[in-house]
Design a protein around this motif. Structure first.
Motif, PDB file in Angstrom:
ATOM      1  N   ASP A 122      23.585  48.169 -89.931  1.00 42.07           N
ATOM      2  CA  ASP A 122      23.403  47.367 -91.148  1.00 42.07           C
ATOM      3  C   ASP A 122      24.266  46.110 -91.152  1.00 42.07           C
ATOM      4  OD1 ASP A 122      21.716  49.363 -91.851  1.00 42.07           O
ATOM      5  OD2 ASP A 122      22.886  50.110 -93.565  1.00 42.07           O
ATOM      6  N   ALA A 123      25.459  46.192 -90.564  1.00 42.80           N
ATOM      7  CA  ALA A 123      26.388  45.056 -90.613  1.00 42.80           C
ATOM      8  C   ALA A 123      25.877  43.857 -89.824  1.00 42.80           C
ATOM      9  CB  ALA A 123      27.756  45.492 -90.077  1.00 42.80           C
ATOM     10  N   TRP A 124      24.886  44.058 -88.983  1.00 43.48           N
ATOM     11  CA  TRP A 124      24.372  42.949 -88.177  1.00 43.48           C
ATOM     12  C   TRP A 124      23.361  42.087 -88.932  1.00 43.48           C
ATOM     13  CZ3 TRP A 124      23.012  45.724 -82.909  1.00 43.48           C
ATOM     14  CH2 TRP A 124      24.200  46.196 -82.329  1.00 43.48           C
ATOM     15  N   ALA A 125      22.893  42.546 -90.079  1.00 41.31           N
ATOM     16  CA  ALA A 125      21.808  41.863 -90.788  1.00 41.31           C
ATOM     17  C   ALA A 125      22.088  40.377 -91.034  1.00 41.31           C
ATOM     18  CB  ALA A 125      21.500  42.590 -92.098  1.00 41.31           C
ATOM     19  N   PRO A 126      23.268  39.962 -91.538  1.00 38.44           N
ATOM     20  CA  PRO A 126      23.500  38.516 -91.763  1.00 38.44           C
ATOM     21  C   PRO A 126      23.396  37.701 -90.473  1.00 38.44           C
ATOM     22  CG  PRO A 126      25.125  39.830 -92.942  1.00 38.44           C
ATOM     23  CD  PRO A 126      24.388  40.778 -92.043  1.00 38.44           C
ATOM     24  N   LYS A 127      23.948  38.209 -89.387  1.00 42.00           N
ATOM     25  CA  LYS A 127      23.899  37.474 -88.125  1.00 42.00           C
ATOM     26  C   LYS A 127      22.464  37.333 -87.633  1.00 42.00           C
ATOM     27  CE  LYS A 127      26.061  37.204 -83.590  1.00 42.00           C
ATOM     28  NZ  LYS A 127      27.152  37.692 -82.715  1.00 42.00           N
ATOM     29  N   LEU A 128      21.663  38.375 -87.806  1.00 40.58           N
ATOM     30  CA  LEU A 128      20.262  38.324 -87.391  1.00 40.58           C
ATOM     31  C   LEU A 128      19.472  37.345 -88.249  1.00 40.58           C
ATOM     32  CD1 LEU A 128      19.661  42.134 -86.774  1.00 40.58           C
ATOM     33  CD2 LEU A 128      19.937  40.351 -85.050  1.00 40.58           C
ATOM     34  N   ARG A 129      19.777  37.275 -89.550  1.00 38.80           N
ATOM     35  CA  ARG A 129      19.083  36.319 -90.420  1.00 38.80           C
ATOM     36  C   ARG A 129      19.408  34.879 -90.010  1.00 38.80           C
ATOM     37  NH1 ARG A 129      20.341  40.345 -94.565  1.00 38.80           N
ATOM     38  NH2 ARG A 129      18.377  41.217 -95.349  1.00 38.80           N
ATOM     39  N   THR A 130      20.638  34.627 -89.615  1.00 39.48           N
ATOM     40  CA  THR A 130      21.008  33.294 -89.132  1.00 39.48           C
ATOM     41  C   THR A 130      20.227  32.946 -87.872  1.00 39.48           C
ATOM     42  OG1 THR A 130      23.235  33.520 -90.056  1.00 39.48           O
ATOM     43  CG2 THR A 130      22.919  31.855 -88.347  1.00 39.48           C
ATOM     44  N   PHE A 131      20.086  33.923 -86.984  1.00 39.38           N
ATOM     45  CA  PHE A 131      19.307  33.720 -85.757  1.00 39.38           C
ATOM     46  C   PHE A 131      17.856  33.377 -86.096  1.00 39.38           C
ATOM     47  CE2 PHE A 131      16.495  35.816 -82.582  1.00 39.38           C
ATOM     48  CZ  PHE A 131      16.753  34.994 -81.493  1.00 39.38           C
ATOM     49  N   LEU A 132      17.286  34.057 -87.082  1.00 36.76           N
ATOM     50  CA  LEU A 132      15.912  33.783 -87.494  1.00 36.76           C
ATOM     51  C   LEU A 132      15.802  32.426 -88.188  1.00 36.76           C
ATOM     52  CD1 LEU A 132      15.052  37.361 -88.806  1.00 36.76           C
ATOM     53  CD2 LEU A 132      13.972  36.227 -86.854  1.00 36.76           C
ATOM     54  N   VAL A 211       1.649  49.712 -85.449  1.00 36.49           N
ATOM     55  CA  VAL A 211       2.861  50.045 -84.691  1.00 36.49           C
ATOM     56  C   VAL A 211       3.467  48.824 -83.999  1.00 36.49           C
ATOM     57  CG1 VAL A 211       2.247  52.471 -84.338  1.00 36.49           C
ATOM     58  CG2 VAL A 211       1.486  50.748 -82.688  1.00 36.49           C
ATOM     59  N   ILE A 212       2.685  47.763 -83.836  1.00 34.02           N
ATOM     60  CA  ILE A 212       3.250  46.481 -83.402  1.00 34.02           C
ATOM     61  C   ILE A 212       2.720  45.428 -84.364  1.00 34.02           C
ATOM     62  CG2 ILE A 212       3.458  44.757 -81.588  1.00 34.02           C
ATOM     63  CD1 ILE A 212       2.990  46.845 -79.511  1.00 34.02           C
ATOM     64  N   TYR A 213       3.612  44.823 -85.125  1.00 31.02           N
ATOM     65  CA  TYR A 213       3.199  43.800 -86.079  1.00 31.02           C
ATOM     66  C   TYR A 213       4.307  42.756 -86.190  1.00 31.02           C
ATOM     67  CZ  TYR A 213       5.850  47.017 -89.107  1.00 31.02           C
ATOM     68  OH  TYR A 213       6.807  47.848 -89.641  1.00 31.02           O
ATOM     69  N   ALA A 214       3.917  41.554 -86.577  1.00 30.75           N
ATOM     70  CA  ALA A 214       4.850  40.430 -86.655  1.00 30.75           C
ATOM     71  C   ALA A 214       4.774  39.789 -88.029  1.00 30.75           C
ATOM     72  CB  ALA A 214       4.540  39.396 -85.576  1.00 30.75           C
ATOM     73  N   LYS A 215       5.921  39.345 -88.509  1.00 28.20           N
ATOM     74  CA  LYS A 215       5.975  38.691 -89.822  1.00 28.20           C
ATOM     75  C   LYS A 215       6.882  37.467 -89.722  1.00 28.20           C
ATOM     76  CE  LYS A 215       7.143  39.529 -94.690  1.00 28.20           C
ATOM     77  NZ  LYS A 215       5.870  38.991 -95.193  1.00 28.20           N
ATOM     78  N   PRO A 216       6.430  36.323 -90.275  1.00 26.82           N
ATOM     79  CA  PRO A 216       7.303  35.135 -90.280  1.00 26.82           C
ATOM     80  C   PRO A 216       8.553  35.381 -91.120  1.00 26.82           C
ATOM     81  CG  PRO A 216       5.027  34.563 -90.831  1.00 26.82           C
ATOM     82  CD  PRO A 216       5.119  36.048 -90.895  1.00 26.82           C
ATOM     83  N   TYR A 217       9.655  34.818 -90.659  1.00 27.57           N
ATOM     84  CA  TYR A 217      10.897  34.888 -91.424  1.00 27.57           C
ATOM     85  C   TYR A 217      11.615  33.567 -91.222  1.00 27.57           C
ATOM     86  CZ  TYR A 217      15.231  36.661 -93.435  1.00 27.57           C
ATOM     87  OH  TYR A 217      16.332  36.861 -94.243  1.00 27.57           O
ATOM     88  N   ALA A 218      11.789  32.814 -92.322  1.00 27.66           N
ATOM     89  CA  ALA A 218      12.368  31.468 -92.232  1.00 27.66           C
ATOM     90  C   ALA A 218      11.558  30.677 -91.214  1.00 27.66           C
ATOM     91  CB  ALA A 218      13.849  31.546 -91.876  1.00 27.66           C
TER      92      ALA A 218
END
Length: 643
Positions: A122-132, A211-218
């Motif tokens: 869970d702690a990685w979520a902010p870093k992953l959002r920045t990457f996105l 089972v494989i799907y993609a969603k835009p994020y930022a």
């Protein structure tokens, strides 16, 4: 009194004589059926691995979640199967443990893959959002917690058993049929959700569940893989043992062979299903979101490879006639020899001249070949059972510095009773390429779902530093065999683009003289050349693959004004450690199509196109078009224009 003494003496003499006869008979019996003294077996378990390459791709695993001694196949960690996929399809990849993720700079990567073991932090979520936010693509395998909440379905349905693949976007009907024919029972697990996400694109379903799907994020994308991809890929490539890791015999034989791990009967073995699954994920899914660029897996841009192996079968120097013929058209092969070997020093020097790899034909059986008399005599009642390590050390002592011993093959495909113990023995003996996995003798084809070599995974979830080369055609002797081989070559050249492993016995004229078999042997090389396949052995392919893995590749996409038209330019920077390496790039990016590729040593200005126009060739990989570009050894700067 004298009579009693005589009787006692006669009894003693008869006892001694009959005892001598009994001992002689026993010794004679055990000389022909010796007692085997088993030595301790040396093993080396799968190990952790980290890779820090210049690459567009980062794979993250969490070794702390791995179970050292799982109780069943389903309890294994399969996260490192992703490493197989990336190295086969891309080449260089950066791979780290979860403990290094917080300090890792993600700005140099275009795609980050969190495997199942690492997708619950869970702690990685902010870093992953920045990457996105910076436009990156994030791949999540069966995510949980705050990571799942980023852009995955709710997963409230929990884990469920899988049955069949029911939809694969963009695949040709024949390939969709091949995938749907695969019975997924005991091969993977699926995460169920209450419903699909809004604005998500579904690329694959299992039993009707996305089972494989993609969603835009930022400005980026999140790709969710909601099934155990690593487990399915491992079961297809490496085989599926019983839950306790033992093997079950599916044939009328007491011996357990590698073919007992292969796909069940009835599956379409004409299609390499594991390779199809991997390439669908990269070229059918990820390439739809950003340009996927990788190094082509075959030397000199060939359409595929034919991995040629021979069994020496005790012929000694007489077995060199096949490699000698191959050398006349610059082909190479691997000759598997038993220990102790019958080859002479002169024969070894000839094989070195022909660039033929000498491998060990090892024996894991508890009876039969692979042992030697304890007393050093040809007939002895007690033999010591030579372990794989002892067979290897004996062979290395005979080879000396003439030829390296890094390739191996199990005699008759014998594997023993455990899933990965033979790999542990191979690892301890220092082998790096193995060709023990083979299709059933009466059913050639992609029995292990792949033509590409792969790194096996140990039961502890870690990898062996070994490439396993499946043998697709363990027997190739009749015109009917040749016709089927030709069909596989044609399909590989046109759409599969894989390795086809074949085996020839060097003594087939001694066993069963056949002009037909001789003609088939020669025609196999002609067909391989006709369909642009690299004819080679295990070691040359291994060395080329290692060069691909150690290469460097970085890409970025930018808009460009070319001839007063707005185009897109894919800017590539690569370091190729060897000649014969090609790049594979997408033919289209969105609505724009490949126009040309230019190469130069250095860019004069950031906004200047490079000068040398490269010769390009288009290939179709399971229906997904790729463009191949040749590289020079060393640094290459390339601009690819799409309009």
């Amino acid at each position: 009194m004298a009579t009693r003494v005589q009787v006692s003496r006669d009894r003693t003499i008869r006892f001694v004589l009959w005892s001598f006869v009994a001992v002689s008979l026993a010794l004679t019996y055990f000389c022909f059926h010796p007692f085997l003294w088993k030595n301790d077996i040396r093993q080396s378990a799968g190990a952790t691995i980290t890779l820090d390459s210049v690459s567009d791709f980062l794979i993250v695993v969490d070794y702390s979640t791995f179970v050292e001694s799982p109780k069943s196949f389903a309890e294994m960690s399969f996260s490192l199967a992703w490493l197989n996929t990336l190295q086969q399809e891309i080449g260089p990849v950066t791979h780290i443990d979860a403990g290094s993720f917080e300090s890792k700079d993600l700005s140099r990567f275009r795609c980050v893959i969190l495997t199942q073991s690492a997708s619950g932090h869970d702690a990685w979520a902010p870093k992953l959002r920045t990457f996105l936010d910076r436009g990156g693509t994030l791949v999540l395998e069966m995510p949980g917690g705050a990571i799942r909440a980023i852009a995955s379905a709710d997963g409230k349905g929990g884990l469920r058993a899988a049955q069949n693949i029911t939809y694969a976007a963009g695949l040709d009907e024949s390939f969709s049929t091949a995938l749907s024919s695969l019975d997924l029972s005991n091969l993977t697990q699926v995460v169920g959700s209450a419903g699909p996400l809004d604005d998500a694109t579904t690329y694959m379903t299992i039993d009707g569940v996305p089972v494989i799907y993609a969603k835009p994020y930022a400005t980026g994308h999140v790709v969710t893989v909601d099934f155990n991809y690593g487990m399915l890929l491992t079961a297809l490539q490496q085989g599926r043992p019983l839950d306790d890791f033992s093997l079950r015999n599916f044939r009328d034989s007491s011996a357990l062979e590698t073919s007992d791990l292969s796909l069940p009967q009835g599956v379409m073995t004409e299609v390499p299903l594991a390779d199809l699954l991997e390439r669908f994920l990269f070229y059918g899914v990820l390439d739809d979101l950003f340009p996927v660029v990788g190094f082509w897996p075959f030397f000199d841009g060939m359409d595929g490879a034919v991995i040629v192996t021979h069994r020496e079968n005790g012929m000694g120097d007489k077995a060199i006639w096949m490699p000698e013929y191959e050398a006349t058209f610059r082909a190479t092969s691997t000759l598997f020899v038993r220990s102790p070997m019958a080859l002479t020093s002169l024969g070894l020097s000839r094989l070195q001249q022909y660039q033929t790899d000498v491998g060990l034909a090892f024996d894991l059986r508890t009876t039969g070949a692979g042992g030697e008399p304890v007393a050093g005599l040809p007939f002895a009642p007690v033999w010591q059972r030579l372990t794989l390590w002892e067979q290897a050390m004996g062979m290395k002592a005979l080879l000396g510095d003439v030829l390296p011993l890094i390739s191996s093959q199990s005699i008759d495909g014998y594997w023993g009773e455990h899933y990965t113990n033979p790999f542990r023995q191979l690892s301890a003996a220092g082998f790096r390429a193995d060709a023990s996995y083979r299709a059933p003798l009466d059913a050639p084809g992609y029995a292990f779902g792949t033509g590409m070599p792969f790194m096996p995974i140990d039961t502890n979830g870690k990898v062996f530093n070994i490439l396993e080369f499946p043998i697709v055609f363990p027997v190739l002797r009749t015109e009917e065999d040749l016709a089927r081989f030709g069909q596989f070559l044609e399909a590989s050249s046109r759409m599969h683009h894989v390795c086809i492993g074949i085996t020839f016995d060097t003594d087939f004229f001694q066993i069963d003289p056949s002009i037909e078999a001789f003609g088939v042997w020669q025609s196999a090389y002609r067909l391989s050349s006709q369909f642009r396949h690299w004819v080679t052995g295990l070691v040359p392919f291994l060395r080329f693959s290692r060069a691909r893995f150690n290469a460097e590749l970085h890409s970025r996409l930018t808009d460009w004004n070319v001839n007063n038209r707005r185009s897109q330019v894919l800017r590539l920077e690569t370091l190729a450690p060897e000649t014969g390496i090609y790049l594979a790039i997408p033919k289209t990016i969105g609505a724009k199509t490949f126009v040309e590729a230019r190469r130069g040593i250095h860019r004069v200005r950031e906004d200047a196109l490079l000068t040398e126009v490269l010769s390009a060739r288009t290939v179709s990989v399971f229906g997904f078009d790729r463009v191949l570009l040749p590289l020079s050894k060393g640094f290459n700067a390339i601009d690819v224009i799409y309009d």
